[in-house]
Design an enzyme around this catalytic site. Structure first.
Site, short mmCIF file in Angstrom:
data_model
loop_
_atom_site.label_atom_id
_atom_site.label_comp_id
_atom_site.label_asym_id
_atom_site.label_seq_id
_atom_site.Cartn_x
_atom_site.Cartn_y
_atom_site.Cartn_z
N VAL A 1 -9.59 -16.53 1.78
CA VAL A 1 -8.95 -17.42 2.58
C VAL A 1 -9.33 -18.77 2.58
CG1 VAL A 1 -8.26 -17.91 5.27
CG2 VAL A 1 -8.42 -15.49 4.45
N CYS A 2 -10.50 -19.05 2.46
CA CYS A 2 -11.00 -20.45 2.12
C CYS A 2 -10.28 -20.88 0.86
CB CYS A 2 -12.56 -20.63 2.16
SG CYS A 2 -13.29 -20.04 3.66
N ALA A 3 -10.27 -20.22 -0.14
CA ALA A 3 -9.67 -20.60 -1.35
C ALA A 3 -8.29 -20.90 -1.32
CB ALA A 3 -9.93 -19.52 -2.41
#
Length: 166
Positions: free
Chosen positions: A59-61
Protein backbone atom coordinates in the site's frame (compact mmCIF):
# COMPACT_ATOMS: atom_id res chain seq x y z
CA UNK A 1 -4.77 10.71 22.54
CA UNK A 2 -5.84 10.02 18.98
CA UNK A 3 -6.02 6.50 17.63
CA UNK A 4 -6.22 4.73 14.29
CA UNK A 5 -6.74 1.08 13.37
CA UNK A 6 -4.28 -1.51 12.16
CA UNK A 7 -6.13 -4.46 10.61
CA UNK A 8 -9.21 -3.49 12.63
CA UNK A 9 -7.46 -3.13 16.01
CA UNK A 10 -7.13 0.30 17.67
CA UNK A 11 -3.60 1.67 18.04
CA UNK A 12 -2.68 4.95 19.73
CA UNK A 13 -0.79 7.85 18.17
CA UNK A 14 1.65 9.97 20.14
CA UNK A 15 2.64 13.56 19.62
CA UNK A 16 0.66 16.74 19.09
CA UNK A 17 -2.42 16.37 16.89
CA UNK A 18 -1.97 18.91 14.09
CA UNK A 19 -5.14 20.43 12.62
CA UNK A 20 -6.07 22.36 9.47
CA UNK A 21 -5.48 26.08 10.03
CA UNK A 22 -2.53 25.56 12.37
CA UNK A 23 1.06 26.41 11.47
CA UNK A 24 2.98 23.37 10.25
CA UNK A 25 6.03 22.90 12.48
CA UNK A 26 9.35 23.05 10.66
CA UNK A 27 11.30 19.83 11.20
CA UNK A 28 14.56 18.45 9.85
CA UNK A 29 14.48 15.05 8.16
CA UNK A 30 17.21 12.97 6.52
CA UNK A 31 17.33 12.51 2.73
CA UNK A 32 18.90 9.64 0.78
CA UNK A 33 22.27 11.48 0.77
CA UNK A 34 22.13 11.77 4.60
CA UNK A 35 21.59 15.54 4.38
CA UNK A 36 19.06 17.33 6.60
CA UNK A 37 16.06 18.70 4.68
CA UNK A 38 13.63 21.09 6.41
CA UNK A 39 9.94 20.58 5.77
CA UNK A 40 6.91 22.32 7.24
CA UNK A 41 7.01 26.02 7.99
CA UNK A 42 6.81 28.70 5.28
CA UNK A 43 8.67 27.44 2.19
CA UNK A 44 7.15 29.76 -0.43
CA UNK A 45 5.61 26.76 -2.24
CA UNK A 46 2.94 24.24 -1.34
CA UNK A 47 4.18 21.10 0.38
CA UNK A 48 2.42 17.76 0.04
CA UNK A 49 3.69 15.58 2.87
CA UNK A 50 2.80 11.97 2.20
CA UNK A 51 3.37 9.88 5.37
CA UNK A 52 3.76 6.09 5.20
CA UNK A 53 4.67 3.35 7.71
CA UNK A 54 7.23 1.73 5.36
CA UNK A 55 8.02 1.82 1.65
CA UNK A 56 8.50 -1.96 1.90
CA UNK A 57 4.74 -2.59 1.98
CA UNK A 58 2.40 -2.79 -0.99
CA UNK A 59 0.00 0.00 0.00
CA UNK A 60 2.87 2.40 0.81
CA UNK A 61 4.50 1.64 -2.54
CA UNK A 62 1.22 2.30 -4.41
CA UNK A 63 0.66 5.54 -2.48
CA UNK A 64 4.20 6.73 -3.27
CA UNK A 65 3.91 5.85 -6.98
CA UNK A 66 0.57 7.72 -7.25
CA UNK A 67 1.94 10.85 -5.55
CA UNK A 68 5.06 10.65 -7.75
CA UNK A 69 2.81 10.77 -10.86
CA UNK A 70 0.84 13.71 -9.44
CA UNK A 71 4.04 15.55 -8.45
CA UNK A 72 5.10 15.78 -12.10
CA UNK A 73 2.05 17.98 -12.77
CA UNK A 74 2.52 20.33 -9.78
CA UNK A 75 5.12 23.03 -10.50
CA UNK A 76 3.99 25.03 -7.44
CA UNK A 77 4.48 22.20 -4.93
CA UNK A 78 7.20 20.12 -3.36
CA UNK A 79 6.07 16.55 -2.75
CA UNK A 80 7.61 14.50 0.04
CA UNK A 81 7.27 10.95 1.31
CA UNK A 82 8.13 10.62 5.00
CA UNK A 83 8.72 7.29 6.75
CA UNK A 84 10.97 5.70 9.36
CA UNK A 85 12.71 3.68 6.63
CA UNK A 86 16.45 4.25 6.56
CA UNK A 87 17.57 6.72 3.86
CA UNK A 88 19.45 3.93 2.01
CA UNK A 89 16.27 1.85 1.69
CA UNK A 90 14.31 4.92 0.55
CA UNK A 91 16.92 5.67 -2.13
CA UNK A 92 16.91 2.06 -3.34
CA UNK A 93 13.11 2.03 -3.48
CA UNK A 94 13.04 5.19 -5.63
CA UNK A 95 15.77 3.88 -7.94
CA UNK A 96 13.98 0.53 -8.38
CA UNK A 97 10.56 2.17 -8.92
CA UNK A 98 11.85 5.00 -11.16
CA UNK A 99 10.55 7.63 -8.74
CA UNK A 100 12.13 11.02 -9.31
CA UNK A 101 9.42 13.67 -8.89
CA UNK A 102 9.27 13.60 -5.11
CA UNK A 103 11.72 13.50 -2.21
CA UNK A 104 11.88 10.64 0.29
CA UNK A 105 12.76 11.73 3.81
CA UNK A 106 13.40 9.69 6.93
CA UNK A 107 12.33 10.54 10.48
CA UNK A 108 14.50 7.74 11.92
CA UNK A 109 16.88 9.92 13.95
CA UNK A 110 14.66 11.91 16.33
CA UNK A 111 11.07 10.98 15.41
CA UNK A 112 10.64 14.77 15.33
CA UNK A 113 8.16 14.71 12.45
CA UNK A 114 6.04 11.96 14.00
CA UNK A 115 5.81 13.76 17.34
CA UNK A 116 5.23 17.28 15.92
CA UNK A 117 2.57 16.12 13.45
CA UNK A 118 0.91 13.60 15.80
CA UNK A 119 1.43 10.58 13.55
CA UNK A 120 3.86 8.40 15.53
CA UNK A 121 2.40 5.01 16.44
CA UNK A 122 2.59 4.64 20.24
CA UNK A 123 1.63 0.97 20.49
CA UNK A 124 0.56 -2.08 18.50
CA UNK A 125 2.64 -4.21 16.11
CA UNK A 126 3.92 -1.13 14.22
CA UNK A 127 4.86 0.85 17.35
CA UNK A 128 7.63 3.34 16.57
CA UNK A 129 6.79 3.92 12.91
CA UNK A 130 4.54 6.56 11.35
CA UNK A 131 0.89 6.00 10.56
CA UNK A 132 -0.49 6.63 7.06
CA UNK A 133 -1.38 10.31 6.55
CA UNK A 134 -1.27 13.21 4.09
CA UNK A 135 -0.70 16.87 4.97
CA UNK A 136 -0.77 19.86 2.62
CA UNK A 137 1.02 22.99 3.81
CA UNK A 138 0.48 26.29 1.99
CA UNK A 139 3.38 28.59 0.95
CA UNK A 140 3.00 30.58 4.21
CA UNK A 141 3.30 27.47 6.39
CA UNK A 142 -0.35 26.81 7.31
CA UNK A 143 -1.86 23.33 7.19
CA UNK A 144 -4.61 23.50 4.53
CA UNK A 145 -5.34 19.78 4.31
CA UNK A 146 -4.94 16.84 6.68
CA UNK A 147 -5.93 13.21 6.41
CA UNK A 148 -4.86 10.63 8.97
CA UNK A 149 -6.11 7.34 7.54
CA UNK A 150 -8.50 5.69 9.97
CA UNK A 151 -7.27 2.23 8.92
CA UNK A 152 -3.49 2.11 8.35
CA UNK A 153 -3.81 -0.55 5.63
CA UNK A 154 -6.11 1.67 3.46
CA UNK A 155 -4.88 4.14 0.84
CA UNK A 156 -5.53 7.85 1.41
CA UNK A 157 -7.68 10.12 -0.75
CA UNK A 158 -5.52 11.20 -3.72
CA UNK A 159 -7.80 13.92 -5.13
CA UNK A 160 -8.52 16.00 -2.02
CA UNK A 161 -4.89 17.03 -1.32
CA UNK A 162 -4.51 18.12 -4.95
CA UNK A 163 -7.73 20.15 -4.75
CA UNK A 164 -6.33 21.87 -1.65
CA UNK A 165 -3.53 23.43 -3.74
CA UNK A 166 -5.40 24.27 -6.93
Amino acid sequence: MMSVKFKGNAVKLSGKELQVGQNAPEVGLVNKDLQIVKIGGAQGKYQIINVVPSLDTGVCAVQTRKFNEKAATLPNANVYVVSMDLPFAQGRFCATEGIGNLSTLSDFRKKEFGLNYGVLLADGPLEGVLTRAVFVVDPKGKVVYREVCEEITNEPDYQAPLKAIQ
